[in-house]
Design an enzyme around this catalytic site. Sequence first.
Site, PDB file in Angstrom:
ATOM      1  N   TYR A 210      45.612  72.628 110.109  1.00 21.39           N
ATOM      2  CA  TYR A 210      44.715  71.466 109.769  1.00 21.39           C
ATOM      3  C   TYR A 210      43.116  71.946 110.006  1.00 21.39           C
ATOM      4  O   TYR A 210      43.081  73.021 110.512  1.00 21.39           O
ATOM      5  CB  TYR A 210      44.774  70.378 110.839  1.00 21.39           C
ATOM      6  CG  TYR A 210      44.468  70.788 112.320  1.00 21.39           C
ATOM      7  CD1 TYR A 210      43.149  70.157 112.836  1.00 21.39           C
ATOM      8  CD2 TYR A 210      44.914  71.520 113.073  1.00 21.39           C
ATOM      9  CE1 TYR A 210      42.622  70.436 114.050  1.00 21.39           C
ATOM     10  CE2 TYR A 210      44.739  71.789 114.468  1.00 21.39           C
ATOM     11  CZ  TYR A 210      43.536  71.367 114.660  1.00 21.39           C
ATOM     12  OH  TYR A 210      43.052  71.588 116.216  1.00 21.39           O
TER      13      TYR A 210
ATOM     14  N   ARG B 192      38.369  79.276 106.627  1.00 22.02           N
ATOM     15  CA  ARG B 192      39.398  79.265 107.678  1.00 22.02           C
ATOM     16  C   ARG B 192      40.824  78.789 107.382  1.00 22.02           C
ATOM     17  O   ARG B 192      41.900  78.990 107.855  1.00 22.02           O
ATOM     18  CB  ARG B 192      38.684  78.529 109.005  1.00 22.02           C
ATOM     19  CG  ARG B 192      39.671  78.851 110.153  1.00 22.02           C
ATOM     20  CD  ARG B 192      38.921  78.477 111.469  1.00 22.02           C
ATOM     21  NE  ARG B 192      38.408  77.051 111.555  1.00 22.02           N
ATOM     22  CZ  ARG B 192      38.002  76.601 112.609  1.00 22.02           C
ATOM     23  NH1 ARG B 192      37.665  77.219 113.548  1.00 22.02           N
ATOM     24  NH2 ARG B 192      37.566  75.020 112.472  1.00 22.02           N
TER      25      ARG B 192
ATOM     26  N   ARG C 290      66.005  69.312 107.232  1.00 21.03           N
ATOM     27  CA  ARG C 290      65.458  69.896 108.523  1.00 21.03           C
ATOM     28  C   ARG C 290      66.568  71.248 108.550  1.00 21.03           C
ATOM     29  O   ARG C 290      67.804  71.211 108.567  1.00 21.03           O
ATOM     30  CB  ARG C 290      66.050  69.181 109.891  1.00 21.03           C
ATOM     31  CG  ARG C 290      65.126  69.685 110.792  1.00 21.03           C
ATOM     32  CD  ARG C 290      65.470  68.927 112.069  1.00 21.03           C
ATOM     33  NE  ARG C 290      64.625  69.498 113.322  1.00 21.03           N
ATOM     34  CZ  ARG C 290      65.011  70.473 114.004  1.00 21.03           C
ATOM     35  NH1 ARG C 290      66.209  70.909 113.824  1.00 21.03           N
ATOM     36  NH2 ARG C 290      64.603  70.782 115.157  1.00 21.03           N
TER      37      ARG C 290
ATOM     38  N   HIS D 196      65.316  75.556 110.253  1.00 19.01           N
ATOM     39  CA  HIS D 196      64.156  76.454 110.502  1.00 19.01           C
ATOM     40  C   HIS D 196      63.723  77.253 109.445  1.00 19.01           C
ATOM     41  O   HIS D 196      62.588  77.575 109.469  1.00 19.01           O
ATOM     42  CB  HIS D 196      64.598  77.230 111.752  1.00 19.01           C
ATOM     43  CG  HIS D 196      64.851  76.294 113.245  1.00 19.01           C
ATOM     44  ND1 HIS D 196      65.597  75.265 113.371  1.00 19.01           N
ATOM     45  CD2 HIS D 196      64.113  76.451 114.236  1.00 19.01           C
ATOM     46  CE1 HIS D 196      65.346  74.830 114.442  1.00 19.01           C
ATOM     47  NE2 HIS D 196      64.596  75.663 115.003  1.00 19.01           N
TER      48      HIS D 196
ATOM     49  N   LYS E 255      44.783  77.738 113.033  1.00 15.47           N
ATOM     50  CA  LYS E 255      44.679  76.285 113.352  1.00 15.47           C
ATOM     51  C   LYS E 255      45.725  75.621 113.172  1.00 15.47           C
ATOM     52  O   LYS E 255      45.827  74.607 112.162  1.00 15.47           O
ATOM     53  CB  LYS E 255      43.296  75.974 112.828  1.00 15.47           C
ATOM     54  CG  LYS E 255      42.542  74.568 113.524  1.00 15.47           C
ATOM     55  CD  LYS E 255      41.181  74.312 112.683  1.00 15.47           C
ATOM     56  CE  LYS E 255      40.540  72.932 113.414  1.00 15.47           C
ATOM     57  NZ  LYS E 255      40.367  73.133 114.835  1.00 15.47           N
TER      58      LYS E 255
ATOM     59  N   GLU F  84      39.089  80.038 126.140  1.00 14.29           N
ATOM     60  CA  GLU F  84      38.385  78.866 125.434  1.00 14.29           C
ATOM     61  C   GLU F  84      38.664  77.770 126.215  1.00 14.29           C
ATOM     62  O   GLU F  84      39.204  77.615 127.467  1.00 14.29           O
ATOM     63  CB  GLU F  84      38.647  78.958 123.914  1.00 14.29           C
ATOM     64  CG  GLU F  84      40.145  78.718 123.653  1.00 14.29           C
ATOM     65  CD  GLU F  84      40.404  78.810 122.177  1.00 14.29           C
ATOM     66  OE1 GLU F  84      39.123  78.495 121.325  1.00 14.29           O
ATOM     67  OE2 GLU F  84      41.572  79.079 121.720  1.00 14.29           O
TER      68      GLU F  84
ATOM     69  N   LEU G 251      40.637  80.448 119.043  1.00 13.50           N
ATOM     70  CA  LEU G 251      40.108  80.210 117.712  1.00 13.50           C
ATOM     71  C   LEU G 251      38.876  80.549 117.335  1.00 13.50           C
ATOM     72  O   LEU G 251      37.950  80.196 118.125  1.00 13.50           O
ATOM     73  CB  LEU G 251      40.540  78.741 117.560  1.00 13.50           C
ATOM     74  CG  LEU G 251      40.075  78.178 116.132  1.00 13.50           C
ATOM     75  CD1 LEU G 251      41.161  78.442 114.903  1.00 13.50           C
ATOM     76  CD2 LEU G 251      40.080  76.514 116.109  1.00 13.50           C
TER      77      LEU G 251
END
Length: 291
Positions: A35, A54, A103, A105, A149, A181, A205
Amino acid sequence: MSVYPIIMTQSKFIHQDHLSYPFEERGLQFGDGIYEVIRIYNGKYYLFEEHVDRLFRSAAAIKINLPFSKDELSNLLLQLLDKNKMKTNGKVYMQVTRGSAPRDHVFPIDVLPNIYAYIEDLPRKLENLRNGVNAITERDIRWENCYIKSLNLLPNVLAKQAAKENGCYEAILHKDGLVTECSSSNVYLVKDGEIYTHPTTNNILYGCVRMAIERFARELNIPFHEDGFTVEDIGMADELFLSSSTSEIMPIVKVDNTQISNGKPGKVTKLLQAAYEKDALINENEVTQTT
């Protein structure tokens, strides 16, 4: 905060009420996605290219092939502002997942990513920017790829909730005493007029506002060190501040039970705030003219 009605999904625009995905969606079931949050001032994006770059770095890191170029995505996001007639301060939240598939993996084959973006109003946090905020310290229990992110934010959520339950704005994270952070922001210590912050490793990040702060520091001849500091160092700091797209450059005036210096935003922090406002073309220096 109010959400604007028109959202971007894939490469088209629809009303927010019409967005839907199957229940077998990899972002929902695995956190298999990324995101971005982009700040908007007076209807214009701030640090726009940095955020788009990014997003593409994060997508490459988890092997999601985005179905458009950086220029095409930028154009879609600009159209999103226009279609919503966005003219005030806000943010865009954009999310990309690997897609919808049974579903498993293992990555699905020939499945397109699910993409959407929407706008929210977001007024500036002027009182906090002027007076500073309190923080707590929490052990950093996140994974080793924080430079991505990604949607896997449960440790961040728990740390942020701990801060709220202690009446604080943020949680400063540390690994064996070394500050990395915060739960949703980068963090910096100022000592003798010089800035210190964790190096840009996989453990943090690399914030877009952090990139701007490095540039401001060079322009202001303020030494900027990618040299980590410890929880113990915080008590001896002259200033402490955090940065993010939604918090801007935010002074921290108390950590746990320790006041930072005189308990007020410091000189270096104020200089950086003024540079931020100038760079973002914010009207009338709303923070720095009133401090």
